[in-house]
Motif scaffolding. Structure first.
Motif, PDB file in Angstrom:
ATOM      1  N   GLY A 158       0.787  -1.234   0.000  1.00  0.00           N
ATOM      2  CA  GLY A 158       0.000   0.000   0.000  1.00  0.00           C
ATOM      3  C   GLY A 158       0.819   1.284   0.000  1.00  0.00           C
TER       4      GLY A 158
ATOM      5  N   ARG B 124     -11.146   0.931  11.271  1.00  0.00           N
ATOM      6  CA  ARG B 124     -12.061  -0.090  11.749  1.00  0.00           C
ATOM      7  C   ARG B 124     -11.301  -1.379  12.046  1.00  0.00           C
TER       8      ARG B 124
ATOM      9  N   ALA C 132     -18.977   7.399  15.118  1.00  0.00           N
ATOM     10  CA  ALA C 132     -18.545   5.998  14.990  1.00  0.00           C
ATOM     11  C   ALA C 132     -19.551   5.141  14.229  1.00  0.00           C
ATOM     12  N   SER C 133     -20.388   5.789  13.386  1.00  0.00           N
ATOM     13  CA  SER C 133     -21.251   4.987  12.511  1.00  0.00           C
ATOM     14  C   SER C 133     -20.459   4.563  11.288  1.00  0.00           C
TER      15      SER C 133
ATOM     16  N   PHE D 217     -16.092   4.162  10.029  1.00  0.00           N
ATOM     17  CA  PHE D 217     -14.695   4.266  10.429  1.00  0.00           C
ATOM     18  C   PHE D 217     -13.858   4.437   9.175  1.00  0.00           C
TER      19      PHE D 217
ATOM     20  N   GLN E 273     -11.243   3.528   6.375  1.00  0.00           N
ATOM     21  CA  GLN E 273     -10.941   2.167   5.925  1.00  0.00           C
ATOM     22  C   GLN E 273      -9.504   1.764   6.197  1.00  0.00           C
TER      23      GLN E 273
ATOM     24  N   ALA F 179      -4.451   5.202   5.431  1.00  0.00           N
ATOM     25  CA  ALA F 179      -4.331   6.036   4.240  1.00  0.00           C
ATOM     26  C   ALA F 179      -5.512   6.996   4.154  1.00  0.00           C
ATOM     27  N   GLN F 180      -6.705   6.467   4.388  1.00  0.00           N
ATOM     28  CA  GLN F 180      -7.883   7.335   4.352  1.00  0.00           C
ATOM     29  C   GLN F 180      -7.848   8.321   5.522  1.00  0.00           C
TER      30      GLN F 180
ATOM     31  N   SER G 164      -5.744  11.240   4.608  1.00  0.00           N
ATOM     32  CA  SER G 164      -6.436  12.126   3.679  1.00  0.00           C
ATOM     33  C   SER G 164      -7.476  12.973   4.415  1.00  0.00           C
ATOM     34  N   LEU G 165      -8.228  12.376   5.347  1.00  0.00           N
ATOM     35  CA  LEU G 165      -9.213  13.120   6.123  1.00  0.00           C
ATOM     36  C   LEU G 165      -8.523  14.148   7.025  1.00  0.00           C
TER      37      LEU G 165
END
Lengths: 387, 524
Positions: free
Chosen positions: A46, A191, A246-247, A249, A251, A254-255, A258-259
């Protein structure tokens, strides 16, 4: 970095003296056998800097030893363990599809337990003589490695933040909760059973349980109940304050990066202490990001490479593992412009980039590997349904 | 006679490739099904995962049906109809994954749409818990497929005449579409709807990019369990895979009954107003959406830094393109060409030998992908086939063959018998007849079959990954690993490469017959 070069050449020059004559003969036999072998190296694919580094190592070992290394980029090491187990189950014990794999403690335990690994080999590598044995390289998640995996690099869980948006970093789990109460919806973790998510849980567990000694022995039901109880009551309070309550998470990290980069999150997470510096250089994270750890310390572990018992190119795999452990490869790996993964050879803590995790962050050892599965299971049972 | 033997051989080879369909039954005996099912159903992830799976599957069917009804109802037999029909193959050629990546860049948290409406400060996101964004994405993507199937139905039947007659009698468009076209076309769409349901139910790659994460859909859950390192969890994955099969059976029964709701009622003379005013604006909006998604993918691929709330990249760079490897492209091209070519040869041999009862070849289109891949994996393992290019090629054929068959069979049956008779009376041997006359007459459908077969091979993710032991990288597997890698710049470059190859193959297939037969108008 330049000042280290004389040291490096000193190590390289003294290398032959470190090897006893008998094992040198064994080793040259392995090298002869390895010539022309094709090694499928299964590694998490990755990250481009890591992939590039492995491609470089593959080229070097092809020139030097005539071993052809093919990088198989995987997203999930557990799937590779499954593949190896299935191959053994189908009677393929001599020519499996994996020759060398990058492995973490949890998967190492499963491979070892099910007898899927090649017999002790790692300590016989010439480069093994240079390893810094003050690092926890002979156990992996409290499981003895018994020479069935060879250390590759060190890692420590690292929290990444931006001083402009977070003035005071939390010093422990309780302060993290307080931060979530002040700024709800701005914190997250991936998650479970994502590797980083499970590591983050272990970090919280170590912090909340005051590094309970039970965590370093094989898990029992009663101890699990007792030690993890504070974790669940903590998460019950934390989750409603997390990103999207927390509905959902992220992935993976890496995500999360970005967030975090877009200001959706206050913090990101990594298992590489130098990641913030790397990601800033590549433009993935904005300028000015910094790293921090909890006061008590951060979860640290050594990552390894292992040879499955059904590899058809074991000699080639050993030669490549030996090269990965060589001063040349380890020094290049630690270079921030290449990968920035700490070396397992040199204990003296080199000056770190200002964006990296401070070098004096205490090192919290990984709990016993048997804790991972019940921890993930209990998390999924409690929180797996979303909200 | 020898031709018939070759045909039988081709049929047997194809049948061998279809073995995975049968191996599904084998694991049943190895599982303790009742207890495994109970464990799955009582696990906390099951109910929300089932809900998002049902929402995304039914949602995609309903949205695709509604959109194709709106678009085709408004456009059918109008001056714009032919142009729309010509645009359809291009829209169809857009890979699902590229479309999903574009939507992700548009709709992810702090994505482009949220930046566009930043002053309103509303959170926009994909990956919602109920699978609604997945349903919309699948629905839009599959609506082009439905429009295309409807168009094909309208070409073949006498509906155009009926439409004209009704119009001259003063019935309005909406009434004719509702009362004459829908009841007659819908029953013929059942197979297409089945294929859409099977895809939506078992798509792992679309669900991964756009679907819920906590918990994911059943297909993604089954996939991750199948890859788990503990045997118990793998057994649960296998059971869940079988559960998906049962769900598909249920869906098939429902879809089969659907046309009953829209029985034909002959217009009894009452003329009602209504003219599908929405159709054309919706079509324009959807085309615009495709352009925006393409533009976003393009922009990200040339980005160095692009942080919220900037609407355009803040620093540009070519480095994402530098990091693209050539190998996935070459593997994609070689796999696509070989699988489409092989499939065409096999299907032609079967059709030429006049063998009947080859309808089972379409079966993989109506089954969820996941159980088929598991079956393929068990077979390759049992036979000791090494994971690699050739094994993956065989795996791809399971999905390439049915699509090629779907295109070539009607074309083959529609060959002008009088011309073939003339050719035979001129003394052509059966082989010459095939090589010199039939293949020439079939140039257009052959090119279409090749393009479709290629794009099906291009889109394969699970078989490429599983059967190839991860050793084979294609544009599709690379795009997904870029997605997992989280770097939107690399994701953009990779998705653009995927999109470009797909569109290139389609335009080649479209223009090749025109180049080959530039002087023969009837062949265009």
């Amino acid at each position: 970095m330049m000042s280290k070069l004389p040291l490096l050449s000193a190590i390289v020059l003294s290398l032959p003296q470190l090897i006893t004559t008998a094992s040198a003969q064994d080793w040259s036999a392995i090298e002869a056998q390895a010539r022309g072998q094709k090694v499928y190296f299964n590694a998490w694919g990755g990250s481009d800097v890591i992939n590039d580094y492995i491609e470089w190592a593959a080229e070097r070992v092809a020139q030097e030893s005539g071993v052809e290394v093919e990088l198989v980029k995987i997203s999930d090491a557990a799937a590779v363990v499954t593949r190896i187990a299935t191959e053994f189950g189908a009677g393929n014990t001599t020519d499996g599809s994996v020759d060398l794999m990058w492995v973490n403690g949890e998967n190492f335990r499963r491979l070892k337990q099910e007898g899927l690994l090649a017999d002790s080999w790692a300590t016989e590598l010439p480069s093994a003589a240079l390893v810094d044995y003050s690092l926890p390289v002979t156990t992996d998640f409290s499981i003895p490695t018994d020479g069935q995996e060879s250390p590759w690099g060190g890692a420590q869980l690292t929290l990444i933040y931006h001083p402009d948006r977070l003035e005071q970093t939390p010093a422990d789990a309780d302060e993290l909760l307080a931060l979530a109460q002040q700024q709800p919806g701005k914190l997250a973790y991936p998650r479970v059973p994502d590797f980083h998510a499970t590591s983050f849980l272990k970090q919280l567990l170590l912090d909340l349980s005051n590094e309970d000694a039970a965590l370093y022995s094989p898990v029992t039901e009663a101890e699990f109940e007792r030690v993890t109880a504070p974790l669940w009551s903590y998460l019950d309070k934390l989750h409603p304050l997390l990103w999207r309550e927390a509905s959902a998470f992220p992935q993976g990290i890496a995500q999360m990066h970005s967030l975090f980069a877009d200001g959706e999150l206050l913090m990101s997470l990594s298992f590489n202490p130098n990641d913030a510096a790397n990601l800033m250089r590549s433009g993935t994270l904005p300028e000015g990001v910094r790293s921090f750890g909890f006061e008590r310390g951060m979860l640290g572990n050594i990552h390894f490479v292992a040879i499955p018992g059904n590899s058809g190119s074991k000699a080639g795999a050993k030669v490549f593992a030996n090269f990965l452990l060589s001063p040349e490869a380890q020094l290049r790996k630690a270079d921030l412009d290449v990968w920035g993964d700490p070396s397992v050879l040199d204990q003296s803590k080199a000056t770190r980039d200002p964006a990296a995790l401070p070098a004096d962050t205490p090192w919290l050892a990984e709990p016993h590997a048997s804790w991972v599965e019940p921890l993930e299971k209990a998390w999924l049972e409690r929180y797996g349904a979303g909200s | 006679m020898s031709l018939r033997l070759v045909g039988i051989a081709a049929l047997l080879i194809s049948a061998a490739l279809y073995l995975p369909v049968l191996t599904l039954v084998v694991p049943l005996s190895q599982l303790e099904l009742p207890s495994a099912l109970r464990e799955i159903i009582t696990s906390s992830q099951f109910t929300p995962a089932l809900i998002s799976t049902l929402v995304s599957t039914f949602g995609s069917l309903i949205i695709a049906l509604l959109l194709s009804y709106l678009l085709m109802g408004a456009l059918v037999f109008t001056p714009g109809y032919r142009r729309f029909a010509r645009q359809l193959p291009l829209l169809l050629a857009v890979p699902h994954l590229a479309f999903a990546v574009g939507l992700y860049l548009l709709l992810s948290p702090k994505g482009w749409l949220e930046r566009l409406v930043a002053p309103l400060d509303i959170g926009i996101w994909v990956q919602d818990s109920y699978g609604l964004s997945l349903a919309v994405a699948l629905g839009i993507k599959e609506s082009w497929f439905l429009c295309w199937m409807i168009w094909a139905q309208l070409q073949r039947s006498a509906l155009a005449d009926q439409f004209l007659v009704a119009q001259t009698q003063g019935y309005q468009r909406a009434q004719i579409v509702r009362e004459i076209l829908v009841p007659q076309v819908l029953p013929k769409l059942r197979w297409a709807l089945l294929a859409i349901a099977a895809y939506s139910l078992s798509s792992v790659e679309m669900a991964w990019v756009l679907g819920p994460t906590h918990p994911p859909t059943l297909a993604v859950l089954a996939w991750s369990w199948l890859l788990d390192s503990t045997p118990q969890q793998r057994a649960l994955g296998l059971t869940l895979t079988l559960f998906l099969m049962m769900l598909m059976l249920l869906l098939a029964l429902l879809i089969w009954q659907l046309p009953q709701l829209f029985r034909m009622r002959l217009p009894l003379g009452s003329r009602r107003a209504g003219r599908f005013g929405l159709g054309v604006p919706v079509k324009r909006a959807l085309l615009l959406l495709h352009l925006v998604l393409g533009a976003l993918i393009l922009l990200w691929s040339f980005t160095q830094s692009w942080f919220y709330p900037a609407l355009l990249p803040q620093r540009w760079s070519l480095s994402a393109w530098d990091s693209l490897a050539l190998e996935p492209l070459l593997t994609t091209l070689s796999l696509g060409t070989a699988s489409a070519g092989l499939a065409i040869i096999l299907v032609l041999l079967i059709l030429e030998s006049g063998l009947k009862r080859a309808g089972w070849m379409l079966l993989p289109l109506f089954l969820p992908v996941l159980p088929l891949v598991v079956g393929q994996y068990q077979i390759t393992l049992g036979l000791g086939l090494a994971p690699g290019w050739a094994t993956v090629l065989l795996a791809h054929l399971l999905w390439v063959l049915p699509y090629v068959y779907l295109v070539l069979k009607p074309a083959y049956q529609a060959l002008p018998q009088d011309q073939l008779l003339i050719a035979r009376s001129l003394g052509l041997t059966p082989l010459d007849l095939v090589l010199r006359v039939k293949l020439a007459l079939l140039a257009r459908p052959l090119c279409a079959a090749f393009a479709l077969g290629f794009s099906v091979s291009l889109a394969q993710y699970l078989p490429t990954l599983f059967i190839g032991a991860g050793r084979l990288e294609t544009l599709t597997t690379e795009t997904l690993s870029r997605f997992a890698g989280g770097d939107k710049r690399l994701l953009g470059a990779q998705a653009l490469a995927l999109l470009a190859v797909a569109l290139l193959i389609y335009s080649l297939a479209q223009s090749l017959p025109q180049i080959l037969y530039a002087k023969r108008k009837a062949m265009h």
